[in-house]
Design a protein around this motif. Structure first.
Motif, PDB file in Angstrom:
ATOM      1  N   VAL A  71      -0.349 -27.731 -63.186  1.00  0.00           N
ATOM      2  CA  VAL A  71       0.339 -26.489 -63.556  1.00  0.00           C
ATOM      3  C   VAL A  71       1.479 -26.212 -62.583  1.00  0.00           C
ATOM      4  N   GLY A  72       1.228 -26.397 -61.286  1.00  0.00           N
ATOM      5  CA  GLY A  72       2.263 -26.139 -60.287  1.00  0.00           C
ATOM      6  C   GLY A  72       3.475 -27.033 -60.454  1.00  0.00           C
ATOM      7  N   ASP A  99      -2.105 -23.336 -76.946  1.00  0.00           N
ATOM      8  CA  ASP A  99      -0.742 -23.446 -76.428  1.00  0.00           C
ATOM      9  C   ASP A  99      -0.478 -22.295 -75.467  1.00  0.00           C
ATOM     10  N   VAL A 100       0.201 -22.595 -74.362  1.00  0.00           N
ATOM     11  CA  VAL A 100       0.468 -21.579 -73.356  1.00  0.00           C
ATOM     12  C   VAL A 100       1.892 -21.733 -72.845  1.00  0.00           C
ATOM     13  N   THR A 101       2.536 -20.620 -72.562  1.00  0.00           N
ATOM     14  CA  THR A 101       3.839 -20.619 -71.899  1.00  0.00           C
ATOM     15  C   THR A 101       3.603 -20.344 -70.420  1.00  0.00           C
ATOM     16  N   VAL A 102       3.933 -21.321 -69.594  1.00  0.00           N
ATOM     17  CA  VAL A 102       3.635 -21.247 -68.164  1.00  0.00           C
ATOM     18  C   VAL A 102       4.481 -20.152 -67.512  1.00  0.00           C
ATOM     19  N   THR A 114       0.050 -27.507 -73.557  1.00  0.00           N
ATOM     20  CA  THR A 114      -1.118 -27.483 -74.436  1.00  0.00           C
ATOM     21  C   THR A 114      -2.363 -27.787 -73.622  1.00  0.00           C
ATOM     22  N   MET A 115      -3.358 -26.911 -73.747  1.00  0.00           N
ATOM     23  CA  MET A 115      -4.626 -27.109 -73.057  1.00  0.00           C
ATOM     24  C   MET A 115      -5.707 -27.484 -74.057  1.00  0.00           C
ATOM     25  N   GLU A 116      -6.509 -28.494 -73.717  1.00  0.00           N
ATOM     26  CA  GLU A 116      -7.708 -28.788 -74.490  1.00  0.00           C
ATOM     27  C   GLU A 116      -8.868 -28.121 -73.778  1.00  0.00           C
ATOM     28  N   ILE A 117      -9.619 -27.323 -74.493  1.00  0.00           N
ATOM     29  CA  ILE A 117     -10.705 -26.569 -73.881  1.00  0.00           C
ATOM     30  C   ILE A 117     -12.001 -26.783 -74.655  1.00  0.00           C
ATOM     31  N   LEU A 163      -4.506 -30.900 -69.703  1.00  0.00           N
ATOM     32  CA  LEU A 163      -3.261 -30.146 -69.806  1.00  0.00           C
ATOM     33  C   LEU A 163      -2.159 -31.123 -70.173  1.00  0.00           C
ATOM     34  N   ASN A 164      -1.551 -30.872 -71.317  1.00  0.00           N
ATOM     35  CA  ASN A 164      -0.512 -31.783 -71.827  1.00  0.00           C
ATOM     36  C   ASN A 164      -0.995 -33.225 -71.884  1.00  0.00           C
TER      37      ASN A 164
END
Length: 474
Positions: free
Chosen positions: A335-336, A358-361, A345-348, A320-321
């Protein structure tokens, strides 16, 4: 004695003398200046709370200020007397004891939430033994941090450090009031960083071997520069006493929480809206990973941030990032720590291939429980290779479970299903990384399962999803 032998003995003697000199010159850290400087800002915290009387005060030990592990130990081994007959009109006054430290000259104090939780009165005793009544500004049970305020001017304060700069093996020191003995000093080293404890998803604990006992809770953990790097919070114990495993909340986490409590009276945390689980060796093999690492996505909340980003059940989040997810518990910490609305940005890994999302928390909501519906008639026996009888899910069940497909287990026969602990009522949504939409799909996938290789299965039980693995023999 030969000249050569004499020469060898002379060299050995010289080395022994050098070793003795080095040992003589080697000294442990001198903590005296640190204690003299920092101790005045460490306070004793006592609370009073009115609770229904169960047993006489002579029989009832004070449990209120103890960390959860201690409290559980004493409650389990202490006989509980009956409540007062006649409706419990009488109450007793429970007292608790803990520690804290002053972070501002005008009287803001950090401590543990469990030290002051449910208190009717909070008394802070300073190093000069003067006592002040404290006001609870706010508390965060998820991190076990509480912020207090006393009226005062020019109060002594601690120096605040950076917990991220701590190194494993570094000396640390604790000051607190174990068992009421004010300003007791204990020292040790950092044993590990980023520890995850059960039911403590949002704190990457600092583990030390500093002696911590009831009353130390909420007190500061110092580095050799005299800077606070953590708040002593918990110990691990099987006996009820200190066993060399102490855990402190990183000061970086505590300050972020206290700043939010001071400003807003509450704490906002980042949220993805996923249920994750650890990736073990068998799961890593079944998902095409080189080694066990990452957080396996077992469940995704509808309309949550993860769902909107395109994350799917069965994806493995590796970073994550840019920060690697080694253990699944690393993800909630990261995340918290993000602010709601932040971009990440998550690598999966998905179906053996790596990609970025890409995700908006989002904002972590209040915790809630989910219900699971039971099975329905109309079962069909699957391939005996698995040994289960399954049925279609009704439309109502799919809506209640918030799923589009899957089959419910009606009966568990002899075979792999029984060995891996499947039960009637479990819902199978994925098998061998393939979504199961019907009984026919389940039977087809089950018949084509590979032999002697780890196979994954996603199962919903009581609203919680998890992946399990098994192998089919020849």
């Amino acid at each position: 004695m030969s000249v050569r032998l004499k020469s060898c003995l002379s060299v050995v003697a010289g080395l022994l003398m050098l070793g003795q000199a080095l040992v003589a010159n080697a000294q442990l850290p001198d903590f005296t200046p640190l204690v003299e400087q920092a101790a005045p800002a460490v306070v004793n915290i006592s609370t009073r709370q009115k609770v229904p009387e169960r047993v006489s005060s002579a029989q009832m030990p004070d449990l209120e200020g103890l960390p959860p592990m201690f409290r559980e130990f004493f409650e389990r081994n202490m006989p509980q007397g009956p409540r007062n007959p006649g409706g419990g009109g009488r109450q007793r006054e429970a007292q608790s004891l803990g520690s804290g430290f002053i972070i501002s000259a005008d009287g803001y104090i950090l401590t543990n939430n469990h030290v002051v939780a449910d208190a009717d009165e909070i008394i802070v005793r300073l190093s000069d033994r003067s006592e002040l009544q404290a006001k609870l500004i706010g508390a965060d049970p998820r991190t076990d941090v509480a912020l207090l305020k006393v009226e005062g001017k020019d109060l002594p304060t601690v120096k605040l450090g950076k917990s991220d700069a701590l190194k494993v093996g570094e000396w640390v020191l604790a000051i607190g009031s174990p068992f009421g003995f004010d300003h007791s000093v204990t020292a040790g080293i950092v044993s590990a960083k980023g520890r995850s404890l059960p039911n403590e998803s949002y704190v990457p604990f600092i583990q030390t071997d500093v002696a911590i006992n009831p009353g130390n809770s909420g007190g500061p953990l110092f580095n050799l520069n005299g800077e606070v790097v953590g708040i002593n919070s918990q110990i691990f114990t099987r006996s009820g006493g200190f066993m060399g495993l102490s855990f402190a909340i990183p000061i970086d986490v505590a300050l972020d929480v206290s700043n939010q409590l001071k400003k807003d009276g509450k704490v906002s945390r980042g949220w993805l809206g996923v249920v994750i689980q650890e990736v073990n060796k068998d799961l890593a093999e079944s998902f095409g990973l080189d080694k066990p690492a990452g957080a396996l996505v077992a469940q995704i909340m509808e309309d949550g941030p993860a769902a909107k980003s395109g994350l799917q059940v069965g994806d493995v989040i590796l970073s994550l990032n840019g920060q690697p997810i080694v253990m699944s518990a690393d993800l909630p910490h990261l995340v918290g720590g993000l602010k709601p609305g932040a971009k990440a940005t998550m690598e999966i890994v998905r179906e053996g291939a790596r990609k970025n999302l890409d995700v908006t928390v989002g904002t972590l909501p209040a915790e809630g429980d989910e219900e699971v519906a039971g099975g329905v008639p109309g079962a069909e026996r699957s391939s005996n290779r698995l040994g289960v009888t399954v049925a279609e899910l009704s439309a109502e069940q799919r809506k209640a479970l918030d799923i589009k497909g899957g089959v419910v287990i009606k009966e568990v026969l002899e075979g792999p299903a029984a060995l891996i602990g499947l039960r009637p009522g479990d819902v199978i949504t994925h098998l061998n990384n393939q979504a199961i939409d019907s009984i026919q799909e389940f039977t087809k996938v089950a018949q084509s399962l590979p032999k002697n290789r780890s196979v994954s299965m996603r199962v919903l039980r009581e609203g919680r999803a998890s992946f399990i693995t098994f192998k089919l023999a020849e």
